[in-house]
Design a protein around this motif. Structure first.
Motif, PDB file in Angstrom:
ATOM      1  N   LYS A 193       0.833  -1.212   0.000  1.00  0.00           N
ATOM      2  CA  LYS A 193       0.000   0.000   0.000  1.00  0.00           C
ATOM      3  C   LYS A 193       0.862   1.253   0.000  1.00  0.00           C
ATOM      4  CE  LYS A 193      -4.158  -1.947   2.127  1.00  0.00           C
ATOM      5  NZ  LYS A 193      -5.049  -1.948   3.322  1.00  0.00           N
ATOM      6  N   GLU A 194       1.947   1.227   0.772  1.00  0.00           N
ATOM      7  CA  GLU A 194       2.844   2.385   0.806  1.00  0.00           C
ATOM      8  C   GLU A 194       3.554   2.561  -0.532  1.00  0.00           C
ATOM      9  OE1 GLU A 194       5.422   1.779   4.125  1.00  0.00           O
ATOM     10  OE2 GLU A 194       3.859   2.192   5.620  1.00  0.00           O
ATOM     11  N   LEU A 195       3.974   1.444  -1.133  1.00  0.00           N
ATOM     12  CA  LEU A 195       4.686   1.523  -2.407  1.00  0.00           C
ATOM     13  C   LEU A 195       3.779   1.988  -3.543  1.00  0.00           C
ATOM     14  CD1 LEU A 195       6.778  -1.769  -2.085  1.00  0.00           C
ATOM     15  CD2 LEU A 195       7.706   0.566  -2.170  1.00  0.00           C
ATOM     16  N   GLU A 196       2.488   1.672  -3.435  1.00  0.00           N
ATOM     17  CA  GLU A 196       1.543   2.093  -4.477  1.00  0.00           C
ATOM     18  C   GLU A 196       1.408   3.610  -4.553  1.00  0.00           C
ATOM     19  OE1 GLU A 196      -1.644  -1.569  -4.964  1.00  0.00           O
ATOM     20  OE2 GLU A 196      -1.894  -0.186  -3.282  1.00  0.00           O
ATOM     21  N   ASN A 197       1.753   4.289  -3.475  1.00  0.00           N
ATOM     22  CA  ASN A 197       1.636   5.749  -3.440  1.00  0.00           C
ATOM     23  C   ASN A 197       2.893   6.467  -3.919  1.00  0.00           C
ATOM     24  OD1 ASN A 197      -1.011   5.765  -2.366  1.00  0.00           O
ATOM     25  ND2 ASN A 197      -0.217   5.394  -0.311  1.00  0.00           N
ATOM     26  N   ILE A 198       3.926   5.722  -4.264  1.00  0.00           N
ATOM     27  CA  ILE A 198       5.176   6.330  -4.711  1.00  0.00           C
ATOM     28  C   ILE A 198       5.092   6.685  -6.193  1.00  0.00           C
ATOM     29  CG2 ILE A 198       7.662   5.984  -5.005  1.00  0.00           C
ATOM     30  CD1 ILE A 198       6.802   6.176  -2.086  1.00  0.00           C
ATOM     31  N   ARG A 199       5.396   7.927  -6.497  1.00  0.00           N
ATOM     32  CA  ARG A 199       5.412   8.366  -7.895  1.00  0.00           C
ATOM     33  C   ARG A 199       6.465   9.454  -8.053  1.00  0.00           C
ATOM     34  NH1 ARG A 199       2.376   7.781 -12.291  1.00  0.00           N
ATOM     35  NH2 ARG A 199       0.857   6.563 -11.113  1.00  0.00           N
ATOM     36  N   ARG A 200       7.319   9.291  -9.026  1.00  0.00           N
ATOM     37  CA  ARG A 200       8.380  10.266  -9.297  1.00  0.00           C
ATOM     38  C   ARG A 200       8.255  10.794 -10.729  1.00  0.00           C
ATOM     39  NH1 ARG A 200      12.446   9.977  -5.449  1.00  0.00           N
ATOM     40  NH2 ARG A 200      11.433   9.367  -3.514  1.00  0.00           N
ATOM     41  N   SER A 201       8.613  12.054 -10.922  1.00  0.00           N
ATOM     42  CA  SER A 201       8.522  12.628 -12.260  1.00  0.00           C
ATOM     43  C   SER A 201       9.834  13.282 -12.693  1.00  0.00           C
ATOM     44  CB  SER A 201       7.401  13.676 -12.303  1.00  0.00           C
ATOM     45  OG  SER A 201       7.635  14.688 -11.336  1.00  0.00           O
ATOM     46  N   ASP A 202      10.863  13.168 -11.864  1.00  0.00           N
ATOM     47  CA  ASP A 202      12.136  13.783 -12.207  1.00  0.00           C
ATOM     48  C   ASP A 202      13.193  12.713 -12.463  1.00  0.00           C
ATOM     49  OD1 ASP A 202      12.593  12.788  -9.695  1.00  0.00           O
ATOM     50  OD2 ASP A 202      12.675  14.744  -8.699  1.00  0.00           O
ATOM     51  N   SER A 203      14.456  13.087 -12.345  1.00  0.00           N
ATOM     52  CA  SER A 203      15.546  12.146 -12.616  1.00  0.00           C
ATOM     53  C   SER A 203      15.768  11.143 -11.485  1.00  0.00           C
ATOM     54  CB  SER A 203      16.844  12.915 -12.881  1.00  0.00           C
ATOM     55  OG  SER A 203      17.185  13.705 -11.746  1.00  0.00           O
ATOM     56  N   ASN A 204      15.112  11.374 -10.358  1.00  0.00           N
ATOM     57  CA  ASN A 204      15.257  10.463  -9.207  1.00  0.00           C
ATOM     58  C   ASN A 204      14.168   9.399  -9.279  1.00  0.00           C
ATOM     59  OD1 ASN A 204      16.070   9.323  -6.802  1.00  0.00           O
ATOM     60  ND2 ASN A 204      15.012  10.830  -5.524  1.00  0.00           N
ATOM     61  N   LYS A 205      14.314   8.478 -10.216  1.00  0.00           N
ATOM     62  CA  LYS A 205      13.274   7.480 -10.465  1.00  0.00           C
ATOM     63  C   LYS A 205      13.345   6.325  -9.463  1.00  0.00           C
ATOM     64  CE  LYS A 205      12.348   8.443 -15.308  1.00  0.00           C
ATOM     65  NZ  LYS A 205      13.082   9.701 -15.416  1.00  0.00           N
ATOM     66  N   VAL A 206      12.417   5.391  -9.633  1.00  0.00           N
ATOM     67  CA  VAL A 206      12.324   4.239  -8.730  1.00  0.00           C
ATOM     68  C   VAL A 206      12.912   3.008  -9.427  1.00  0.00           C
ATOM     69  CG1 VAL A 206      10.798   2.812  -7.334  1.00  0.00           C
ATOM     70  CG2 VAL A 206      10.191   5.202  -7.785  1.00  0.00           C
ATOM     71  N   PHE A 207      13.811   2.350  -8.723  1.00  0.00           N
ATOM     72  CA  PHE A 207      14.417   1.112  -9.231  1.00  0.00           C
ATOM     73  C   PHE A 207      13.669  -0.076  -8.647  1.00  0.00           C
ATOM     74  CE2 PHE A 207      17.406  -2.437  -8.477  1.00  0.00           C
ATOM     75  CZ  PHE A 207      17.799  -2.701  -9.772  1.00  0.00           C
ATOM     76  N   THR A 208      13.281  -1.016  -9.505  1.00  0.00           N
ATOM     77  CA  THR A 208      12.646  -2.260  -9.052  1.00  0.00           C
ATOM     78  C   THR A 208      13.401  -3.434  -9.664  1.00  0.00           C
ATOM     79  OG1 THR A 208      10.467  -1.198  -9.004  1.00  0.00           O
ATOM     80  CG2 THR A 208      10.516  -3.599  -8.919  1.00  0.00           C
ATOM     81  N   MET A 209      13.713  -4.407  -8.826  1.00  0.00           N
ATOM     82  CA  MET A 209      14.389  -5.608  -9.313  1.00  0.00           C
ATOM     83  C   MET A 209      13.739  -6.849  -8.735  1.00  0.00           C
ATOM     84  SD  MET A 209      18.339  -6.927  -8.808  1.00  0.00           S
ATOM     85  CE  MET A 209      18.089  -7.432  -7.085  1.00  0.00           C
ATOM     86  N   TYR A 210      13.420  -7.799  -9.601  1.00  0.00           N
ATOM     87  CA  TYR A 210      13.024  -9.142  -9.203  1.00  0.00           C
ATOM     88  C   TYR A 210      14.111 -10.073  -9.724  1.00  0.00           C
ATOM     89  CZ  TYR A 210       8.402  -7.131  -8.381  1.00  0.00           C
ATOM     90  OH  TYR A 210       7.363  -6.368  -7.927  1.00  0.00           O
ATOM     91  N   LEU A 211      14.719 -10.850  -8.834  1.00  0.00           N
ATOM     92  CA  LEU A 211      15.846 -11.688  -9.217  1.00  0.00           C
ATOM     93  C   LEU A 211      15.578 -13.136  -8.823  1.00  0.00           C
ATOM     94  CD1 LEU A 211      18.744 -11.547 -10.411  1.00  0.00           C
ATOM     95  CD2 LEU A 211      19.586 -11.297  -8.066  1.00  0.00           C
TER      96      LEU A 211
END
Length: 268
Positions: free
Chosen positions: A8-26
């Motif tokens: 729920k907390e992650l669903e509210n994260i949104r970025r519009s600049d150069s500081n984007k969100v990294f997601t990795m599934y390994l």
């Protein structure tokens, strides 16, 4: 970890600049035929290098700097935990550390990398849906064992044993011991016949006494799913005596099996 809250907390994260969100599934599953040589290390290095190369070509120095900061943190986590990896690793992070979710999970993942305005939550939601808080109740005629699991990992194990002389269920402490009245290997035919007769005469009353303990555990521990595992007669009788809804009954005697094998049977 409360994964529902985290999502729920992650669903509210949104970025519009150069500081984007990294997601990795390994995928680090050692049972995967494609992972026998630790190929996940190659997939990890290639994935990170591809992002870095793309950002260098794009000539956005600020975005490249942010990705490299994230990469340093992710590298540190990977190197510090690789000896303890399970079947998969999930990392969601930003350079400013406002977002940092990193965990080893007991589910085979599809290796994927994302660098975008929002976290990519598809596989982590699948983990939550596939492996909810579960009470697995293994039942024999005069013994009940509970395995509490969440996200396909064991959280707690405890057992109850019936004293057939007092008709009381007591939580067991210490290693499991054989009991002649529960048809231990050394029991005589007469003892076995006597116990079988007592069981048939008293099973409804016996399971009616243990059911409230299980209902209370389900409420207190917030089980989202209840599975009873045992031979047909005791498992069905226990299900009838419980007030909480039982989601599944697996008619197989697994009380003496390793807990990991029980989880594999329940979750497939």
């Amino acid at each position: 970890m409360d994964l529902t809250k985290e999502i729920k907390e992650l669903e509210n994260i949104r970025r519009s600049d150069s500081n984007k969100v990294f997601t990795m599934y390994l995928n680090t599953d050692p049972s995967d035929p494609e992972q026998q040589g630790g190929e996940w290390k190659i997939h990890y290095k290639n994935g990170m290098r591809n992002f870095e190369s793309y950002l260098k070509e794009d000539e956005d120095k600020e975005e490249l700097k942010n990705f490299q900061l994230v990469k340093q943190k992710v590298d540190k986590f990977i190197k510090g935990n690789e000896q303890k990896f399970l079947r998969g690793v999930v990392i969601i992070a930003t350079a400013d550390e406002e977002v940092w979710f990193a965990d080893r999970v007991q589910m085979r993942l599809k290796t994927e990398f994302f660098w975008q305005e929002t976290p990519e939550l598809g596989q982590i939601k699948k983990l939550e849906e596939s492996y909810p808080k579960t009470g697995i109740v293994l039942v024999q005629q005069n013994e009940v064992k509970v395995i509490e699991s969440y996200l396909n990992e064991i959280e707690e194990i405890y057992s109850y044993e019936l004293n057939v002389d007092t008709d009381d269920w007591r939580q067991k402490v210490g290693p499991r011991k054989a009991n002649a009245s529960s048809m231990a290997p050394g029991a005589t035919n007469a003892q076995k016949d006597n116990f079988a007769a007592r069981y048939e005469a008293n099973k409804q009353r016996w399971y009616k006494k243990i059911a409230p303990k299980l209902d209370k555990a389900a409420k207190d521990k917030e089980w989202e799913k209840i599975v009873i595992v045992g031979e047909s007669d005791p498992s069905q009788e226990l299900k009838q005596q419980m007030n909480k809804q039982v989601d599944e009954v697996i008619q197989k005697n697994m009380l003496d099996h390793e807990e990991s094998k029980v989880l594999a049977e329940v979750f497939g």
